[in-house]
Design a protein around this motif. Structure first.
Motif, short mmCIF file in Angstrom:
data_model
loop_
_atom_site.label_atom_id
_atom_site.label_comp_id
_atom_site.label_asym_id
_atom_site.label_seq_id
_atom_site.Cartn_x
_atom_site.Cartn_y
_atom_site.Cartn_z
N PHE A 781 0.79 -1.55 0.21
CA PHE A 781 -0.22 0.13 -0.17
C PHE A 781 0.88 1.36 0.13
O PHE A 781 0.92 1.72 0.77
CB PHE A 781 -1.07 -0.16 1.55
CG PHE A 781 -1.25 -0.66 0.93
CD1 PHE A 781 -3.59 -0.57 0.51
CD2 PHE A 781 -1.25 -2.02 2.04
CE1 PHE A 781 -4.15 -2.48 0.69
CE2 PHE A 781 -2.30 -3.56 2.15
CZ PHE A 781 -3.98 -3.33 1.35
N PRO A 782 1.19 1.36 -0.89
CA PRO A 782 2.26 3.39 -1.50
C PRO A 782 1.36 3.99 -1.16
O PRO A 782 0.41 4.80 -1.88
CB PRO A 782 3.32 3.12 -2.69
CG PRO A 782 1.89 1.96 -3.19
CD PRO A 782 1.65 0.90 -2.16
N GLU A 783 2.00 5.34 -0.18
CA GLU A 783 2.01 7.01 -0.60
C GLU A 783 2.55 7.78 -0.70
O GLU A 783 3.84 7.47 -0.47
CB GLU A 783 1.30 6.79 0.43
CG GLU A 783 -0.07 5.77 0.71
CD GLU A 783 -1.07 6.74 2.80
OE1 GLU A 783 0.29 7.33 3.46
OE2 GLU A 783 -1.32 5.79 3.12
N ASN A 784 2.52 8.64 -1.98
CA ASN A 784 3.53 9.41 -2.28
C ASN A 784 3.42 11.05 -1.72
O ASN A 784 1.89 11.19 -1.89
CB ASN A 784 3.67 9.26 -3.03
CG ASN A 784 5.19 10.27 -3.52
OD1 ASN A 784 4.25 11.20 -4.49
ND2 ASN A 784 6.04 9.87 -4.04
N GLU A 785 3.26 12.19 -1.34
CA GLU A 785 3.26 13.08 -1.14
C GLU A 785 4.67 14.56 -0.92
O GLU A 785 5.21 13.92 -0.28
CB GLU A 785 2.20 13.44 0.23
CG GLU A 785 1.51 14.26 0.56
CD GLU A 785 1.55 14.01 1.60
OE1 GLU A 785 0.97 15.85 2.93
OE2 GLU A 785 1.10 13.28 2.47
N ASN A 848 -1.27 7.50 -8.89
CA ASN A 848 -0.28 6.02 -8.78
C ASN A 848 -1.61 4.79 -8.46
O ASN A 848 -2.70 5.17 -8.30
CB ASN A 848 0.26 6.70 -7.44
CG ASN A 848 1.41 7.34 -7.37
OD1 ASN A 848 2.01 7.08 -8.36
ND2 ASN A 848 1.26 8.78 -6.73
N ARG A 849 -0.88 3.98 -8.33
CA ARG A 849 -1.74 3.12 -7.39
C ARG A 849 -1.39 3.26 -6.42
O ARG A 849 -1.12 3.08 -5.41
CB ARG A 849 -0.67 2.06 -8.40
CG ARG A 849 0.20 1.07 -9.09
CD ARG A 849 1.06 0.21 -9.51
NE ARG A 849 1.14 -0.49 -11.05
CZ ARG A 849 1.76 -1.25 -11.40
NH1 ARG A 849 2.19 -1.77 -10.64
NH2 ARG A 849 1.73 -1.86 -12.49
N LYS A 850 -2.98 2.20 -6.12
CA LYS A 850 -3.68 2.36 -4.60
C LYS A 850 -3.01 0.67 -3.93
O LYS A 850 -2.83 1.13 -2.94
CB LYS A 850 -5.17 1.62 -5.07
CG LYS A 850 -5.94 3.05 -5.86
CD LYS A 850 -5.48 4.69 -5.06
CE LYS A 850 -6.89 5.72 -5.75
NZ LYS A 850 -5.97 5.52 -7.58
N PHE A 851 -3.00 0.20 -4.28
CA PHE A 851 -2.38 -1.17 -3.88
C PHE A 851 -1.64 -1.94 -4.76
O PHE A 851 -2.09 -2.44 -5.73
CB PHE A 851 -3.29 -1.86 -2.48
CG PHE A 851 -4.07 -2.94 -3.53
CD1 PHE A 851 -4.56 -3.28 -3.94
CD2 PHE A 851 -5.76 -1.68 -2.96
CE1 PHE A 851 -5.13 -4.25 -4.04
CE2 PHE A 851 -6.51 -2.57 -3.03
CZ PHE A 851 -7.10 -3.87 -4.21
N PHE A 852 -0.78 -2.73 -5.20
CA PHE A 852 -0.73 -4.46 -5.22
C PHE A 852 0.46 -4.69 -5.26
O PHE A 852 0.37 -5.33 -3.83
CB PHE A 852 0.61 -3.54 -6.84
CG PHE A 852 1.74 -2.84 -6.05
CD1 PHE A 852 2.97 -3.33 -6.06
CD2 PHE A 852 1.83 -1.75 -6.12
CE1 PHE A 852 4.09 -3.41 -5.45
CE2 PHE A 852 3.33 -0.45 -5.09
CZ PHE A 852 4.16 -1.45 -5.30
N GLY A 853 0.69 -6.01 -5.86
CA GLY A 853 0.72 -7.66 -5.01
C GLY A 853 0.76 -8.61 -6.35
O GLY A 853 0.45 -8.90 -7.35
N GLY A 854 1.51 -9.76 -5.42
CA GLY A 854 1.31 -11.06 -6.63
C GLY A 854 0.54 -11.99 -5.58
O GLY A 854 1.32 -11.96 -4.07
#
Length: 999
Positions: A781-785, A848-854
């Motif tokens: 769960f990335p966040e950028n600001e 941006n992506r809200k969340f990602f994974g595998g």
């Protein structure tokens, strides 16, 4: 082409020669083995075989004499041989298996079996750069993928093999053409500069420039991947260092994370041959839903009817001039082909008790999905040599990777952007003789959309990455070590532009663009290492220095006026040479670094790291900077009160880290005034403005994490929370035109924050003699600001960024629906000044992506194995192609406009309608959910019975079928949801079949 194959043959001949020399040296070493009666009186030759509980031989098991620095590894058959005395004890150990001790006594043959030990998986060695650690003892955040995961994918660049497999690591494929650079971001974007966000690549201890190479072809937008020349089959593991504790030892080079690539090493004892081959095909997995000819013509007629305009050959040539019954599926025509792909690799391994080697080579080729003769080919060779002295004090490690490739890329025709929206009844592209059709298109006053089709861009590159490591143990626990590396990358690109690619009515001559890039670097890193135990206290100390120099040369020019197409590229045959330019830059870097690692009773860990860097990219006043980090960990599962009260908890660790890294990824010589020679004689003109006072970007990283293991580590969970802040931003600050310069290098008072959560989960679901099933899962769960930017309103970035929001945003108008009278799109005029500008862009769209994974699964039943990886992403995306009524195809969603219903504007080709459409593209109207679930990889393999393989002289033989990007579940209406803001093909669906044999 001939030069390419000559290079390939030279590589193969070199590999064979090296193999012969190594085998001769081994033979001499074997002949010199002590065999006197004196030695045999004290020692005897002990041999045997090590297997698992199923009777299968185990490769790489360490067989060591207890309390002595003497040991060997088992070969592919599980066999070993070692000299030992009757009073010695042999220790058999291997990752994932329980260690066994066996007394020699009078035995000369000792064969044993090892039982699996799930808990010992935490003891897997992890490459942390300057030192090794384990998952159990690591205080930093390091993700790892192994050869088994990498080899399952038919790819060119190893970076693409990481997609969906690592928390916090985003990789996007930018183009369908092989060789195109992928985007990699480790825990987000830290810098306002694009080039300031690349991670550090380290291959076998040698840093490699991670910035994509320039190209004059369509790949110029994304560049060429500098890792293309590596052999995927020769990679042992890839580790990604993320937090301060893991990256601070790399100082300014580790601000954006570190990617460590380790190649395979040889196995001791005996020789072995590995051969692999696969063949397959790749296609575009998706198509846009566009109008067919009849639907298109109905839309066009309704648009003219709505406008009250009479169709003419000028405003409706598609209705009056072009064939009304013609239909061309332009998507099928432009990128509906099948790209064949093949790979062959061979590796020869062997060694004695003290020396081991691995010698390999590979050939890879991939065709194109586009019309035309385009392809990509590469040949690689690699050598890894390891030697240890008899007393185990001296060690030598040599790694050499060399590759050449030929990338015959598309010239300047964009096959997958505007061309796919050609009218379905548009004229044919080619004449019967294969030439471009200019007549039919010219009749409508248009250019042939494939103008430039016969252009060809060919890029040839050579890449050498070499490293030698020397170490010597002075006394027990104290070792001197030196790592020396040299890299060479040469790229030569020729873009041929023959006259027949262009309208014959224009005065265009045969010409060519030439581009050459040369990157060379050397690095020397002397180090001193100290390891010692003081009761329950264990100390690991490391101190070293780095001396590095990079030299880059770029040459470009245009040769024009060739009399014949066959002469294009021959400089001597050109009528003139223009726009010739040569840039030569030198970069020097020096540093000292140290690390102190303490652990008490293997429960409490403290890691201190420090580094002082010096870079030639800064002025004398700011050339040096200090970086450091502290990392701690507590394995609380070793505490008696946990063991006694929580028996189901097999492992528990809390860890945390804080530190700083820097960034010097800017252009060279920015602190100096720069000049270039004028085209006339005897003059200079300024091209760069000096600023001797700018300094390093600073990246502060904070992290806390928890790792848990349950039921003897059959289930493992890891949770990480990170907070990174990058300040003192280095940018090319824009200047007013009247200054005479466009930019000046400077530090901006801006702070960028990246934060987020990372979750990983691993489980061994079933593990018995016949069936095994394990699962791994990661979620980010990335966040950028942009946390702060004083006076941004007065800066040149006022219309680019917003404080309190991510860097990757779109500033949009507010969509206010369809006009009730015209039924055209409308947007809000915020300040009611009668015009639309950035003052009216009040909607901030996060891209941006809200969340990602595998989610990855590995299943094995007897001799059959199945592996599959699902990649998932939650995000928004942009879809266009709903222009209603103009000449050119559209998405079939606009058919509802025929009846005047639905969300799309009335069909029209008027100027007002086009203006409304262009405005609405800059609102949230075309924004949609672009989330997707993708079957990223699928591999089904069958291991032939050992009786059969042994009967033909093979040790094992595996057949497999592998797929890449086989299925994508999404509501996104574009071609590829991985690139949701462009009409681009990023990923191909690939299916291959092959085999792997060990002799």
């Amino acid at each position: 082409m001939k030069n390419f194959y000559k290079r390939g043959m030279l590589i193969i001949m070199f590999l064979l020669a090296m193999a012969l020399l190594v085998m001769l040296a081994m033979g001499q070493a074997k002949a010199a083995t002590p065999s006197s009666s004196t030695l045999l009186f004290y020692q005897q030759d002990i041999s045997g075989t090590v297997t698992n509980t199923n009777g299968e031989p185990l490769l790489g098991v360490t067989v060591q004499i207890k309390n002595k620095n003497q040991g060997v590894n088992t070969n592919l058959d599980g066999d070993y041989s070692i000299y030992a005395s009757p009073g010695d004890t042999l220790i058999f150990s291997s990752i994932g298996y329980k260690t066994r001790e066996v007394s020699v006594n009078s035995q000369t043959t000792i064969s044993i079996s090892l039982q699996k030990d799930v808990a010992s998986l935490n003891e897997v060695q992890i490459n942390a750069g300057y030192y090794n650690t384990t998952r159990r003892e690591s205080t930093g955040n390091i993700s790892r993928v192994t050869a088994e995961e990498i080899e399952n994918q038919p790819l060119v660049s190893p970076l693409q093999a990481l997609q969906g497999r690592m928390a916090g690591v985003e990789i996007t494929t930018n183009a369908s053409s092989p060789g195109a650079a992928s985007n990699i971001r480790i825990r987000g974007v830290n810098s306002l500069r694009e080039e300031g966000n690349f991670p550090l690549y380290i291959i076998d201890g040698v840093p490699v420039n991670s910035i994509p190479l320039e190209s004059t072809s369509l790949l110029g937008n994304v560049g060429i991947d500098p890792l293309n020349n590596l052999d995927i089959n020769n990679i042992e593991s890839i580790e990604v260092l993320k937090d301060a504790d893991a990256t601070a030892i790399y100082g300014s080079r580790g601000a954006n994370g570190v990617v460590l690539i380790t190649t395979k090493k040889g196995r001791m004892l005996g020789t072995g041959l590995e051969v692999g081959f696969y063949y397959g095909a790749a296609t575009v997995p998706n198509r846009l839903d566009l109008l067919n000819t009849q639907e298109y013509l109905d839309v066009r007629r309704r648009a003219l009817q709505n406008d009250g305009v009479e169709p003419t050959e000028r405003n409706a040539y598609d209705l009056l001039v072009w064939d009304q019954d013609r239909y061309t599926d332009w998507q099928e025509f432009l990128f509906g082909g099948t790209a064949e792909t093949a790979n062959a690799n061979i590796a020869f391994t062997g060694g004695s008790e003290r020396t081991s080697f691995r010698l390999g080579g590979s050939y890879f080729t991939q065709g194109t999905i586009y019309p035309g003769d385009y392809d990509y080919r590469k040949v690689t060779g690699n050598l890894n040599l390891n030697h240890t002295s008899k007393d185990n004090r001296f060690q030598l490690n040599l790694a050499v990777n060399y590759g050449v490739d030929r990338n015959n890329l598309v010239g300047n025709v964009d096959f997958n952007a505007s061309t796919i929206y050609l009218a379905p009844n548009a004229p044919k592209i080619f004449n019967e003789d294969g030439s471009l059709n200019w007549e039919d298109w010219g009749g409508a006053g248009l250019k042939n959309p494939l103008q430039g089709y016969f252009n060809n861009t060919s890029t040839n590159s050579d890449n050498l990455i070499s490293n030698i490591g020397l170490s010597y143990e002075i006394v027990t626990g104290l070792r001197l070590k030196t790592s020396m590396g040299y890299t060479y990358y040469n790229s030569s690109e020729l873009r041929e532009q023959p006259r027949r690619s262009y309208d014959p009515s224009e005065s265009i001559t045969n010409k060519a663009n030439h581009l050459k890039a040369d990157r060379r670097s050397w690095i020397v890193e002397p180090q001193i290492l100290y390891n010692q135990a003081f009761g329950k206290l264990n100390l690991e100390a490391l101190a070293g220095a780095t001396f590095q120099e990079n030299n880059s040369i770029r040459e470009s020019f245009l040769s024009d006026g060739y009399a014949s197409e066959s002469l294009i590229g021959n400089i001597g045959a050109a009528e003139k040479i223009i726009n010739a330019k040569r840039d030569n830059t030198d970069y020097r870097y020096a540093a000292i670094f140290s690390r102190l690692g303490f652990n008490w009773d293997r429960k409490y860990y403290l890691n201190l790291t420090g580094r002082r860097d010096g870079s030639s990219r800064f002025g004398p006043n700011n050339r040096f900077a200090n970086f450091g980090a502290i990392g701690t960990a507590w394995i609380f599962s070793e505490e008696p009160f946990i063991k006694n009260n929580l028996p189901f908890l097999s492992f528990g660790k809390l860890r945390g880290s804080y530190g700083t890294t820097g960034n010097d990824q800017i252009g060279d010589y920015g602190y100096l005034d720069a000049y270039e020679a004028t085209r006339g004689p005897g003059g200079l003109y300024p091209t760069g403005l000096a600023n001797p006072d700018y300094s390093w970007e600073i990246n502060k990283k904070l992290e806390a994490g928890m790792e848990l293991g349950f039921l003897q580590d059959r289930f493992r969970l890891s949770l990480s929370r990170y907070l990174n802040r990058s300040s003192n931003q280095l940018v090319g600050y824009p200047l007013p035109y009247l200054t005479g310069f466009t930019t000046v290098q400077a530090n901006l008072p801006a702070t960028v924050e990246n934060s987020g959560w990372e979750i990983t989960f691993n489980s061994i679901n079933v593990d018995n003699d016949k069936f095994k099933w394990d699962t791994s899962f990661n979620l980010s769960f990335p966040e950028n600001e942009l946390v702060s930017y004083p006076d941004i309103e007065q800066s040149s970035y006022a219309n680019t960024y917003r404080v309190g929001h991510p860097l990757n945003i779109s500033l949009l108008y507010e969509y206010t629906g369809l006009d009730p009278e015209t039924r055209f799109y409308t947007i809000r005029d915020v300040n009611e000044d009668g015009r639309f500008d950035y003052q009216d862009r009040i909607v901030i769209q996060d891209r941006n992506r809200k969340f990602f994974g595998g989610l990855n699964n590995n299943l094995t039943y007897k001799s059959i194995s199945l592996q599959f990886l699902w990649e998932f992403v939650k995000q928004d995306g942009f879809s266009s192609g709903f222009s209603a009524g103009n000449i050119g195809n559209s998405s079939d969603v606009i058919l509802s406009s025929l009846d005047g219903v639905g969300p799309y504007q009335q069909l029209s080709q008027s100027v007002a309608a086009s203006r409304a459409y262009n405005y609405v593209l800059s609102t949230t109207f075309p924004m949609h959910d672009a989330s997707y679930l993708r079957l990223k990889t699928l591999s089904l393999a069958y291991q032939l019975p050992l009786k059969f393989t042994n009967s033909i002289g093979a040790k094992n033989w595996k057949l497999y079928v592998r797929g890449q990007n086989l299925l994508t579940l999404t509501d996104y209406e574009g071609l590829d949801p991985e690139n949701p803001y462009s009409v681009a093909i990023g990923n191909l669906r690939t299916l291959t079949g092959g085999m792997h044999i060990n002799f």
